[in-house]
Write a protein that holds these residues in place. Structure first.
Motif, PDB file in Angstrom:
ATOM      1  N   ILE A  55      32.790  26.301  36.139  1.00 26.04           N
ATOM      2  CA  ILE A  55      33.112  27.415  37.039  1.00 26.04           C
ATOM      3  C   ILE A  55      32.021  27.616  38.085  1.00 26.04           C
ATOM      4  CG2 ILE A  55      34.699  28.578  35.461  1.00 26.04           C
ATOM      5  CD1 ILE A  55      32.445  30.589  34.814  1.00 26.04           C
ATOM      6  N   PHE A  60      37.619  24.797  38.721  1.00 23.80           N
ATOM      7  CA  PHE A  60      38.397  25.800  37.987  1.00 23.80           C
ATOM      8  C   PHE A  60      39.509  25.176  37.148  1.00 23.80           C
ATOM      9  CE2 PHE A  60      36.965  28.001  41.953  1.00 23.80           C
ATOM     10  CZ  PHE A  60      35.930  28.674  41.349  1.00 23.80           C
ATOM     11  N   LEU A  72      41.400  31.785  39.330  1.00 20.67           N
ATOM     12  CA  LEU A  72      40.603  31.316  40.463  1.00 20.67           C
ATOM     13  C   LEU A  72      41.153  29.996  41.012  1.00 20.67           C
ATOM     14  CD1 LEU A  72      37.089  32.334  39.180  1.00 20.67           C
ATOM     15  CD2 LEU A  72      38.413  33.430  41.001  1.00 20.67           C
ATOM     16  N   PHE A 101      44.131  30.795  43.184  1.00 21.91           N
ATOM     17  CA  PHE A 101      43.751  31.349  44.482  1.00 21.91           C
ATOM     18  C   PHE A 101      43.127  30.291  45.391  1.00 21.91           C
ATOM     19  CE2 PHE A 101      41.087  33.427  47.576  1.00 21.91           C
ATOM     20  CZ  PHE A 101      41.930  34.419  48.060  1.00 21.91           C
ATOM     21  N   HIS A 102      42.110  29.613  44.885  1.00 20.54           N
ATOM     22  CA  HIS A 102      41.334  28.705  45.729  1.00 20.54           C
ATOM     23  C   HIS A 102      41.984  27.342  45.955  1.00 20.54           C
ATOM     24  CE1 HIS A 102      37.875  31.301  46.121  1.00 20.54           C
ATOM     25  NE2 HIS A 102      37.888  31.509  44.825  1.00 20.54           N
ATOM     26  N   GLU A 106      48.292  33.563  45.949  1.00 19.43           N
ATOM     27  CA  GLU A 106      47.653  34.860  45.723  1.00 19.43           C
ATOM     28  C   GLU A 106      48.357  35.694  44.656  1.00 19.43           C
ATOM     29  OE1 GLU A 106      46.409  37.120  49.159  1.00 19.43           O
ATOM     30  OE2 GLU A 106      46.267  35.263  50.319  1.00 19.43           O
ATOM     31  N   HIS A 143      47.552  34.332  41.281  1.00 16.48           N
ATOM     32  CA  HIS A 143      46.178  34.722  40.951  1.00 16.48           C
ATOM     33  C   HIS A 143      46.148  36.119  40.366  1.00 16.48           C
ATOM     34  CE1 HIS A 143      42.736  37.203  42.294  1.00 16.48           C
ATOM     35  NE2 HIS A 143      42.058  36.290  41.636  1.00 16.48           N
ATOM     36  N   TRP A 155      45.004  36.914  36.595  1.00 13.39           N
ATOM     37  CA  TRP A 155      43.757  37.669  36.461  1.00 13.39           C
ATOM     38  C   TRP A 155      43.958  38.869  35.530  1.00 13.39           C
ATOM     39  CZ3 TRP A 155      38.967  36.342  37.082  1.00 13.39           C
ATOM     40  CH2 TRP A 155      37.982  37.330  36.994  1.00 13.39           C
ATOM     41  N   LEU A 188      32.764  34.810  36.279  1.00  4.99           N
ATOM     42  CA  LEU A 188      34.162  34.876  36.710  1.00  4.99           C
ATOM     43  C   LEU A 188      34.430  36.169  37.479  1.00  4.99           C
ATOM     44  CD1 LEU A 188      35.918  33.462  33.527  1.00  4.99           C
ATOM     45  CD2 LEU A 188      35.872  32.378  35.794  1.00  4.99           C
ATOM     46  N   LEU A 233      32.890  35.860  40.945  1.00  4.92           N
ATOM     47  CA  LEU A 233      33.690  35.026  41.820  1.00  4.92           C
ATOM     48  C   LEU A 233      34.970  35.731  42.267  1.00  4.92           C
ATOM     49  CD1 LEU A 233      33.375  31.576  40.027  1.00  4.92           C
ATOM     50  CD2 LEU A 233      32.346  32.231  42.203  1.00  4.92           C
ATOM     51  N   ASN A 234      35.568  36.460  41.350  1.00  2.00           N
ATOM     52  CA  ASN A 234      36.807  37.159  41.684  1.00  2.00           C
ATOM     53  C   ASN A 234      36.555  38.280  42.708  1.00  2.00           C
ATOM     54  OD1 ASN A 234      39.715  37.282  41.048  1.00  2.00           O
ATOM     55  ND2 ASN A 234      39.186  39.391  40.530  1.00  2.00           N
ATOM     56  N   ILE A 262      36.747  37.383  46.415  1.00  3.80           N
ATOM     57  CA  ILE A 262      38.064  37.072  47.002  1.00  3.80           C
ATOM     58  C   ILE A 262      38.467  38.216  47.924  1.00  3.80           C
ATOM     59  CG2 ILE A 262      40.499  36.789  46.479  1.00  3.80           C
ATOM     60  CD1 ILE A 262      39.657  35.264  43.978  1.00  3.80           C
TER      61      ILE A 262
END
Length: 113
Positions: free
Chosen positions: A21, A26, A62, A65-66, A71, A74, A78, A106, A109-110, A113
């Motif tokens: 991560i 991911f 993640l 999303f990435h 979205e 995600h 999440w 995590l 990182l979230n 966003i």
């Protein structure tokens, strides 16, 4: 994405997960805790399994999303991270601080966003 093979130099599954991560792997991170998750389920250690499910879902969210650019996916995944990760307070893992480190990273990182 080309994987950094230093991931395999990590001692434990949680070490490999953290490495993954932190390096943006991911999808790969999702796979790294699967064996432990299945082991705890089979042993009847449901809360430990659910903590791992939460971490796995955090990495999956993640990735959605990435990498997949989804979205809505995600957001849904999440929520599973948020649902299960509080169980970390209730379980006893060896080197538990690493599970907290994974959780916190995590979340960090979230938030970006």
């Amino acid at each position: 994405m080309k994987i950094d093979y230093n991931i395999f130099n990590q001692k434990t599954a949680i070490d490999r997960f953290i490495f993954a991560i932190k390096n943006g792997y991911f999808v790969e991170a999702h796979e790294l805790l699967e064996d432990d998750w299945n082991y705890y389920k089979k042993q009847g250690e449901i809360n430990k399994a659910l903590v791992l499910k939460g971490l796995i879902n955090g990495a999956t969210a993640l990735a959605l999303f990435h990498i997949k650019k989804k979205e809505e996916g995600h957001k849904k995944v999440w929520l599973a991270f948020e649902k299960y990760i509080p169980l970390l307070e209730e379980v006893d893992f060896e080197e538990k601080e690493k599970y907290y480190e994974a959780k916190e990273f995590l979340i960090k990182l979230n938030k970006m966003i």
